[in-house]
Design a protein around this motif. Structure first.
Motif, PDB file in Angstrom:
ATOM      1  N   CYS A 167       1.023  -1.653   0.028  1.00  0.00           N
ATOM      2  CA  CYS A 167      -0.038   0.067   0.022  1.00  0.00           C
ATOM      3  C   CYS A 167       0.585   1.107  -0.032  1.00  0.00           C
ATOM      4  N   GLY A 168       0.499   2.485  -0.984  1.00  0.00           N
ATOM      5  CA  GLY A 168       1.497   3.666  -0.398  1.00  0.00           C
ATOM      6  C   GLY A 168       1.024   3.492   1.125  1.00  0.00           C
ATOM      7  N   ILE A 169       1.954   5.551   1.400  1.00  0.00           N
ATOM      8  CA  ILE A 169       2.191   5.476   2.564  1.00  0.00           C
ATOM      9  C   ILE A 169       1.327   6.470   3.060  1.00  0.00           C
ATOM     10  N   TYR A 170       0.438   7.025   2.716  1.00  0.00           N
ATOM     11  CA  TYR A 170      -0.713   7.884   3.660  1.00  0.00           C
ATOM     12  C   TYR A 170      -2.340   7.331   2.530  1.00  0.00           C
ATOM     13  N   ASP A 171      -2.440   6.479   1.789  1.00  0.00           N
ATOM     14  CA  ASP A 171      -3.852   6.171   1.650  1.00  0.00           C
ATOM     15  C   ASP A 171      -4.247   5.165   2.998  1.00  0.00           C
ATOM     16  N   ARG A 172      -5.775   4.326   2.463  1.00  0.00           N
ATOM     17  CA  ARG A 172      -6.259   4.431   3.055  1.00  0.00           C
ATOM     18  C   ARG A 172      -5.540   2.948   4.176  1.00  0.00           C
ATOM     19  N   ASP A 173      -4.984   2.726   3.684  1.00  0.00           N
ATOM     20  CA  ASP A 173      -4.080   0.966   4.640  1.00  0.00           C
ATOM     21  C   ASP A 173      -3.237   1.883   4.931  1.00  0.00           C
ATOM     22  N   GLY A 174      -2.659   2.699   4.908  1.00  0.00           N
ATOM     23  CA  GLY A 174      -0.986   3.179   5.411  1.00  0.00           C
ATOM     24  C   GLY A 174      -0.927   4.096   6.031  1.00  0.00           C
ATOM     25  N   ALA A 175      -1.829   5.339   6.220  1.00  0.00           N
ATOM     26  CA  ALA A 175      -2.455   6.349   6.732  1.00  0.00           C
ATOM     27  C   ALA A 175      -2.512   6.228   7.968  1.00  0.00           C
TER      28      ALA A 175
END
Ligand SMILES: C[S@@+](CC[C@H](N)C(=O)[O-])C[C@H]1O[C@@H](n2cnc3c(N)ncnc32)[C@H](O)[C@@H]1O
Length: 271
Positions: free
Chosen positions: A29-37
């Protein structure tokens, strides 16, 4: 904490090797997306880095604050605690939702003074101007060279006369040595231990940050990763000058022997 863009490509180096080991269990996942945030928030919420210096600079001049790339509010909440009106702007709704949750639990007098805006810091249009625009956590690195002029233009049009632009920049420190990759074991506010990988070969203009659980769970393993450029103090100063700003103060926030050299710049509009 470091700034990264929200992309989820397979990371290079040892982080990539660990992802390979997890096989189908890895959930990139990305760092600021739903899973990463929530992971980023867990890691960064207790990080006091640069808060004191930013709060001190804001305290010196009255007026409202625009906190760019505000995320889950690591800087926003201390700025609100100063008694100021703060507009927190971020591209990630997931990060702003975390900030909204924190505000729900904060005293009403803080909550009332905060406005949340979902927007791109390289092109935003708000209906007000500010005495302070803050871009901390070396988040200027999230914008590439084509996007940064838009940031400077937007900041200029939102600064009141006499207002200040506070931004932190990142240079590679001596302690980086020759190693392409560093791994730091960090414990989040929840008590969860993470391995923070940074892949940054010497001379490379970008680096990849990957956050892996230090104790991988038996099922799916969340792997938050993103690639980001670096904007050092000299480059930022040059660009600020071209964009009509004058840098009045430079404060080094890290020591000469550190892996990252972070500098807080205080700029005003040229007359
Ligand atoms: C390193 S975090 C910093 C968050 C917060 N200031 C802190 O200190 O924890 C960077 C933030 O920038 C946001 N971001 C990334 N690109 C952006 C853009 N183009 N415009 C606005 N925010 C952006 C991300 O969603 C993330 O919340």
């Amino acid at each position: 904490m470091m700034a990264t863009q929200s992309s989820a490509l397979l990371p290079p180096g040892r982080a990539g090797a660990r992802v390979d080991e997890f096989g189908e269990r890895a959930r990139l996942c990305g760092i600021y997306d739903r899973d990463g945030a929530p992971v980023y928030h867990d890691l960064s919420v207790g990080d006091a880095h640069e808060i004191q210096e930013i709060v001190r600079a804001v305290r010196a001049i009255p007026g409202q604050v625009l906190d760019l790339a505000a995320g889950s509010g690591r800087l926003t909440l201390p700025l609100l605690a100063l008694g100021r009106e703060v507009t927190a702007l971020d591209l990630s709704q997931d990060m702003l939702d975390l900030l909204a949750g924190r505000l729900e639990e904060a005293p009403a007098r803080l909550r009332r003074r905060c406005t949340l805006v979902t927007a791109d810091m390289s092109r935003f249009q708000l209906e007000r101007q500010f005495a302070h625009v803050v871009l901390g956590t070396v988040s200027i690195s999230l914008l590439d060279a084509d996007a940064r002029p838009g940031l400077y233009r937007s900041v200029r049009s939102h600064l009141l006369p006499g207002g200040q632009f506070l931004l932190s920049t990142l240079d590679r420190g001596a302690a980086s040595g020759d190693s392409d990759e560093t791994v730091l074991r960090v414990t989040g506010a929840s008590g969860t231990p993470y391995d923070l990988h940074e892949y940054w070969p010497s001379g490379a203009s970008s680096r990849t940050v990957t956050i892996l659980p230090a104790d991988p769970p038996p099922g799916p393993v969340p792997v938050c990763t993103g690639q980001v450029g670096t904007v050092g103090a000299a480059l930022a100063e040059h660009e600020l000058s071209e964009a009509g700003f004058e840098v009045l103060d430079r404060t080094e926030l890290t020591g000469g022997g550190d892996r990252h050299l972070v500098t807080l710049l205080r700029a005003v509009m040229k007359r």
